[in-house]
Design an enzyme around this catalytic site. Sequence first.
Site, PDB file in Angstrom:
ATOM      1  N   ARG A  45     -11.540  90.654 -52.630  1.00 62.42           N
ATOM      2  CA  ARG A  45     -12.534  90.282 -52.951  1.00 62.42           C
ATOM      3  C   ARG A  45     -13.800  89.920 -52.449  1.00 62.42           C
ATOM      4  NH1 ARG A  45     -12.441  89.233 -58.401  1.00 62.42           N
ATOM      5  NH2 ARG A  45     -10.144  88.462 -58.662  1.00 62.42           N
ATOM      6  N   LYS A  60       6.373  90.318 -59.020  1.00 59.27           N
ATOM      7  CA  LYS A  60       6.969  89.920 -59.572  1.00 59.27           C
ATOM      8  C   LYS A  60       5.962  88.741 -59.688  1.00 59.27           C
ATOM      9  CE  LYS A  60       9.079  87.174 -56.204  1.00 59.27           C
ATOM     10  NZ  LYS A  60      10.890  86.191 -56.669  1.00 59.27           N
ATOM     11  N   HIS A  92      12.101  94.249 -55.898  1.00 53.91           N
ATOM     12  CA  HIS A  92      11.595  94.614 -54.679  1.00 53.91           C
ATOM     13  C   HIS A  92      13.374  95.154 -54.711  1.00 53.91           C
ATOM     14  CE1 HIS A  92      12.640  90.796 -52.695  1.00 53.91           C
ATOM     15  NE2 HIS A  92      13.316  91.179 -51.593  1.00 53.91           N
ATOM     16  N   LYS A 116      15.754  98.082 -52.609  1.00 50.03           N
ATOM     17  CA  LYS A 116      16.257  98.853 -50.777  1.00 50.03           C
ATOM     18  C   LYS A 116      18.055  99.700 -51.164  1.00 50.03           C
ATOM     19  CE  LYS A 116      16.327  93.152 -50.376  1.00 50.03           C
ATOM     20  NZ  LYS A 116      16.235  93.060 -49.169  1.00 50.03           N
ATOM     21  N   GLU A 145      20.471  82.716 -46.931  1.00 47.86           N
ATOM     22  CA  GLU A 145      19.329  82.920 -46.396  1.00 47.86           C
ATOM     23  C   GLU A 145      19.339  80.883 -45.158  1.00 47.86           C
ATOM     24  OE1 GLU A 145      15.266  84.788 -48.162  1.00 47.86           O
ATOM     25  OE2 GLU A 145      16.445  83.143 -49.541  1.00 47.86           O
ATOM     26  N   ASP A 185      13.204  82.064 -58.726  1.00 46.97           N
ATOM     27  CA  ASP A 185      13.184  83.431 -57.438  1.00 46.97           C
ATOM     28  C   ASP A 185      14.118  83.779 -57.390  1.00 46.97           C
ATOM     29  OD1 ASP A 185      11.239  83.283 -55.072  1.00 46.97           O
ATOM     30  OD2 ASP A 185      12.903  82.186 -53.996  1.00 46.97           O
ATOM     31  N   HIS A 201      16.400  89.163 -58.944  1.00 44.61           N
ATOM     32  CA  HIS A 201      17.474  90.069 -57.783  1.00 44.61           C
ATOM     33  C   HIS A 201      18.952  89.783 -57.955  1.00 44.61           C
ATOM     34  CE1 HIS A 201      13.275  89.792 -56.407  1.00 44.61           C
ATOM     35  NE2 HIS A 201      13.586  89.008 -55.150  1.00 44.61           N
ATOM     36  N   LYS A 246      18.991  78.862 -49.626  1.00 51.94           N
ATOM     37  CA  LYS A 246      17.995  78.434 -48.524  1.00 51.94           C
ATOM     38  C   LYS A 246      18.815  78.036 -47.962  1.00 51.94           C
ATOM     39  CE  LYS A 246      13.814  80.662 -50.752  1.00 51.94           C
ATOM     40  NZ  LYS A 246      13.929  81.984 -50.165  1.00 51.94           N
TER      41      LYS A 246
HETATM   42  C1  BG6 Z   1      11.897  87.433 -52.489  1.00 53.33           C
HETATM   43  C2  BG6 Z   1      11.103  85.630 -53.009  1.00 53.33           C
HETATM   44  O1  BG6 Z   1      11.546  87.460 -53.919  1.00 53.33           O
HETATM   45  O2  BG6 Z   1      13.411  87.088 -52.018  1.00 53.33           O
HETATM   46  C3  BG6 Z   1      11.902  85.109 -51.537  1.00 53.33           C
HETATM   47  O3  BG6 Z   1      10.514  84.791 -53.136  1.00 53.33           O
HETATM   48  C4  BG6 Z   1      13.302  85.316 -50.842  1.00 53.33           C
HETATM   49  O4  BG6 Z   1      12.466  83.668 -51.503  1.00 53.33           O
HETATM   50  C5  BG6 Z   1      12.781  86.824 -50.661  1.00 53.33           C
HETATM   51  O5  BG6 Z   1      12.845  85.117 -49.572  1.00 53.33           O
HETATM   52  C6  BG6 Z   1      14.498  87.547 -50.410  1.00 53.33           C
HETATM   53  O6  BG6 Z   1      14.333  89.302 -50.012  1.00 53.33           O
HETATM   54  P1  BG6 Z   1      15.210  89.447 -49.248  1.00 53.33           P
HETATM   55  O7  BG6 Z   1      14.420  90.817 -49.037  1.00 53.33           O
HETATM   56  O8  BG6 Z   1      14.330  89.314 -47.923  1.00 53.33           O
HETATM   57  O9  BG6 Z   1      16.336  89.360 -49.563  1.00 53.33           O
END
Ligand code: BG6
Length: 501
Positions: free
Chosen positions: A48, A151, A181, A185, A219, A238, A243, A350
């Site tokens: 921007r 995403k 993502h 991995k 996490e 999320d 994932h 988390k």
């Molecule tokens: C993201 C989430 O898509 O993935 C986050 O929004 C999460 O909340 C993250 O922490 C985890 O990714 P990774 O690669 O660290 O396991």
Amino acid sequence: MAKRIDPCTLVLFGANGNLSRIKLMPGLFRLDAAGRLPEHMAILSVGRNAVTRENWLADIKGMLDKKFKDGYDEEVFKRFIARNHYFENSSSDPDAYKKMSTVLSDEKTFPQNFAYFLSVRPTDFAPVVEQLSGVGLLDESKYWRRVLIEKPFGTDLPSAQDLQSRLTKHLKESQIYRIDHYLGKSAVQGIMLTRFANAMFEPLWNKDHIDHVQITNNETLGVGDRTTFYNATGALRDMFQSHLLQVLALTAMEKPADLQPESIRAEKIKVLQSIRPIDVNNINKQAFRAQYAAGRVCVGDGHGENVRGYLDELNTDGIESSQVETYAAVKLFVDNPRWQGVPFYVRTAKRMHEGNTAISIRFKKAPMQLTEGQHQNWLTINIQPRECIKLEIESKIPGLDIATRTMSIDAPQRKSSDETIDSYETLMLNLMEGDPSQYLHISEVEAQWKLVDPIVKAWAEDSSPVHQYVAGSRDPKESGVIFESEDQFWRYSIELGGDKH
Ligand code: BG6
């Protein structure tokens, strides 16, 4: 073997954002250093702000210096910098996209196959595509056009379908690259190879031998400064919606006919569509949610740190109360002949006592119970932080008596000499190669939302207090309500012992 990549231009929307600065630019640089970018490849960063090319290149240097503290090759740096350009996409300029099209028409600077990476707010995905289309920048009559969508793809099934219908007015399915993502991995890509490149797993990989499967993402991190986003999203949407359901799909899918993108995606789609919808009348036995309260978590260097609870964090940001989960555990069944009756427990949280992502499979009881206390076999595919496969087996304790104990065979999947590649590097390369196998097909996204939506809705309507767990602790005991039998329990990281309640 490296695939051939056509000369192309990567147009990076949201180039000033965190993802681009921390992952995408350094990732592209590493691909260049590894010789994986074609000679004729340019990067047009779109932001921007009004920034001169000179300043943008200096900015990129800063991003690389920050990421590669030990330095980098000057020759590669020069080559990489020469590929980079900047375009100011001012929101107040009605002709911005026309100007972008004029800039991109310079064939000498910008190879004419275009890959657009939309690292922008989800509400901007469709408008950006519509505007690109409006100025002819999606026209594939001479060169390819691909669009990568970050995403989340929608926030529920109707919004995902709405986004899809807006995109497909301008794009074919084969041009849309929906990112997750986790699929970039290495350890997640390894699930399928472990299963199908080894003869020993497949015969056991079914309801006759497997008692249950656990897919875990824990996490130690909290929601950080993303309170507003997180409180509108929650753990289910999320982490679980894409994932973890993708990890489940790779764990449960049938062997694809070959490694072609269509074959792999077809098998994943079949599994996702075979998952039995959650019975919302029975939701308390199939899904459990909780929020972290204040506590103490382990930080990177092994020390403890006092942290606030989720609700306290929200309060600071002016949000008074919330039912949104930071912990979610769900029991699923895959209704197909291979998996009939086998529970898949999928959980994400988390602020747990450890950060670990794994698939843990417990096998059924051995045909003979020879000794007391004989355990069932477990196979764990650990995704992160350690990539390894661990098999726990019962073996005789040497000595005069007949007794067994659990021993483990631990196979690291990484040697110290192996390179570590960020998932975005892999996925950007796949985008340029035109390989969508590690991207989501719309049918996968739809199947995932279909599963998640009823739980999100039921939880949103349930105003009873949400269970609290102390930050830095293990799963709340109450989460065990979703287990099918009393002898089931949560597995933690790959270390032996200490993993039962
Ligand atoms: C993201 C989430 O898509 O993935 C986050 O929004 C999460 O909340 C993250 O922490 C985890 O990714 P990774 O690669 O660290 O396991």
